[in-house]
Design a protein around this motif. Structure first.
Motif, PDB file in Angstrom:
ATOM      1  N   UNK A 166     -74.865  21.564 -35.471  1.00 55.68           N
ATOM      2  CA  UNK A 166     -75.336  19.591 -34.937  1.00 55.68           C
ATOM      3  C   UNK A 166     -75.155  19.103 -36.810  1.00 55.68           C
ATOM      4  N   UNK A 167     -74.159  19.283 -37.101  1.00 52.30           N
ATOM      5  CA  UNK A 167     -73.861  18.945 -38.294  1.00 52.30           C
ATOM      6  C   UNK A 167     -72.918  17.752 -38.228  1.00 52.30           C
ATOM      7  N   UNK A 168     -72.889  17.308 -37.404  1.00 57.02           N
ATOM      8  CA  UNK A 168     -72.435  15.905 -37.263  1.00 57.02           C
ATOM      9  C   UNK A 168     -72.510  14.106 -36.130  1.00 57.02           C
ATOM     10  N   UNK A 169     -73.999  15.565 -35.995  1.00 55.40           N
ATOM     11  CA  UNK A 169     -74.892  14.316 -34.990  1.00 55.40           C
ATOM     12  C   UNK A 169     -75.747  13.048 -35.687  1.00 55.40           C
ATOM     13  N   UNK A 170     -75.950  12.158 -35.064  1.00 54.35           N
ATOM     14  CA  UNK A 170     -76.870  11.827 -35.634  1.00 54.35           C
ATOM     15  C   UNK A 170     -78.396  11.684 -34.996  1.00 54.35           C
ATOM     16  N   UNK A 171     -79.100  12.579 -36.221  1.00 54.75           N
ATOM     17  CA  UNK A 171     -80.624  12.902 -35.240  1.00 54.75           C
ATOM     18  C   UNK A 171     -81.335  11.620 -34.169  1.00 54.75           C
ATOM     19  N   UNK A 172     -82.111  11.825 -33.892  1.00 52.26           N
ATOM     20  CA  UNK A 172     -82.330  10.140 -33.048  1.00 52.26           C
ATOM     21  C   UNK A 172     -83.568  10.823 -31.925  1.00 52.26           C
ATOM     22  N   UNK A 173     -84.520  10.710 -32.331  1.00 54.58           N
ATOM     23  CA  UNK A 173     -85.931  11.128 -31.615  1.00 54.58           C
ATOM     24  C   UNK A 173     -87.125  12.500 -32.716  1.00 54.58           C
ATOM     25  N   UNK A 174     -87.272  12.946 -31.710  1.00 51.31           N
ATOM     26  CA  UNK A 174     -87.979  14.396 -31.617  1.00 51.31           C
ATOM     27  C   UNK A 174     -86.854  15.588 -32.014  1.00 51.31           C
ATOM     28  N   UNK A 175     -85.924  15.809 -32.604  1.00 49.18           N
ATOM     29  CA  UNK A 175     -85.216  17.278 -32.429  1.00 49.18           C
ATOM     30  C   UNK A 175     -85.603  18.568 -32.758  1.00 49.18           C
ATOM     31  N   UNK A 176     -85.162  19.301 -31.780  1.00 50.12           N
ATOM     32  CA  UNK A 176     -85.499  20.678 -32.431  1.00 50.12           C
ATOM     33  C   UNK A 176     -83.653  20.860 -32.376  1.00 50.12           C
ATOM     34  N   UNK A 177     -83.330  21.841 -33.339  1.00 46.24           N
ATOM     35  CA  UNK A 177     -82.334  22.199 -33.563  1.00 46.24           C
ATOM     36  C   UNK A 177     -81.973  24.022 -33.910  1.00 46.24           C
ATOM     37  N   UNK A 178     -81.301  24.095 -32.805  1.00 44.64           N
ATOM     38  CA  UNK A 178     -81.152  25.840 -32.714  1.00 44.64           C
ATOM     39  C   UNK A 178     -80.118  26.539 -34.013  1.00 44.64           C
ATOM     40  N   UNK A 179     -79.324  26.284 -34.193  1.00 40.16           N
ATOM     41  CA  UNK A 179     -77.846  26.705 -34.217  1.00 40.16           C
ATOM     42  C   UNK A 179     -77.607  26.120 -35.835  1.00 40.16           C
ATOM     43  N   UNK A 180     -76.903  26.340 -37.416  1.00 41.85           N
ATOM     44  CA  UNK A 180     -76.184  26.009 -38.409  1.00 41.85           C
ATOM     45  C   UNK A 180     -74.229  25.634 -37.837  1.00 41.85           C
TER      46      UNK A 180
END
Length: 282
Positions: free
Chosen positions: A90-104
């Motif tokens: 998810x390196x190139x994503x623009x985080x919006x809201x309450x996120x849970x990231x699972x991978x590098x």
């Protein structure tokens, strides 16, 4: 209150009961101190595309799980009030809201939760301890696969929450806003039996303290109908069954307390053994 006194006077005297010896002699089990939930559990669902995102939102979910590629196609869709679990880089994503990231890799300066999923409690605890207390990440989201057995499923959720609090105590610090989710897998049976199994797994997970439920698609049914059933099971349990209103409803039950204590002891022993092996191998 004269009427009440008259009623009491007219009631027959209470019978006298003689308590005999119990059939099974056991030592009373002290109720465990299971940490209280921070909020009601979230009705969540896995989505594969934008149309499924929209139908899930229309169906009343509070949380969504998706691949990073799916998240990147949502454009200006407002998900700021929802919790989103993202699988994949998810390196190139623009985080919006309450996120849970699972991978590098993940976006720089990301402040959300780190998602950890697995079938085995010991592996989850070791990964979480590393992420939170060694890498100083802050908060973590557990996602543990449910068991088909009602009592084992309930006990494993109580065990996970109890042992994570114990790990926090051992590290002399409390992690950030952690959450405990349950993945409701398919059992390989016909669709009608699958619905019954899904309902009992969801019920036991909630009673064990899950604050996130996520079900796999029910096989043998048209996909959108199966997704609707998956949501409605949770809605009925939450809004009509009122499950989750009581913290740790299993507390005080001899059988469930005894089962949870045995699971805690066995899991903690395996955790320490595995943890020590990992340290010695470095």
């Amino acid at each position: 209150m004269e009427w009440l006194q008259k009623v009491l006077n007219e009631l027959p005297a209470s019978p006298t009961f003689e308590v005999g010896n119990p059939l099974i002699d056991h030592t009373p089990t002290k109720a465990l101190n299971i940490p209280k939930l921070q909020a009601h559990w979230l009705v969540s669902q896995w989505v594969d595309n934008k149309d499924e995102v929209l139908s899930s939102l229309q169906g009343g979910v509070q949380a969504l799980s998706m691949m990073a590629e799916t998240y990147s196609t949502l454009g200006d869709l407002d998900l700021s009030q929802k919790t989103i679990r993202i699988v994949g880089p998810s390196e190139n994503l623009s985080p919006k809201g309450n996120l849970i990231l699972c991978d590098e890799p993940r976006p720089q300066n990301f402040k959300g939760k780190w998602g950890i999923q697995g079938d085995h409690m010991v592996d989850l605890l070791i990964k979480a301890e590393k992420v939170v207390f060694q890498q100083k990440y802050g908060s973590v989201h557990f996602l543990l696969s449910a068991k088909e057995n009602f009592y084992l499923n309930l006990a494993q959720m109580r065990t996970l929450r109890h042992l994570w609090a114990k790990i926090e105590e051992a590290n002399q610090t409390q992690a950030g806003s952690c959450s405990f989710g349950v993945l409701l897998p398919c059992t390989g049976q016909d669709s009608y039996t699958e619905i019954i199994a899904r309902t009992q797994m969801a019920t036991s997970a909630i009673c064990g303290g899950a604050d996130w439920l996520e079900g796999e698609p029910i096989p043998g049914l048209e996909k959108e109908f199966a997704r609707r059933l998956d949501r409605n099971i949770q809605h009925i349990l939450r809004w009509e069954g009122h499950l989750g209103e009581v913290d740790d409803p299993a507390s005080g039950s001899y059988f469930l307390e005894d089962l949870t204590i045995k699971m805690i002891e066995e899991t903690w022993s395996t955790y320490l053994e595995t943890y020590e092996k990992s340290l010695s191998s470095k």
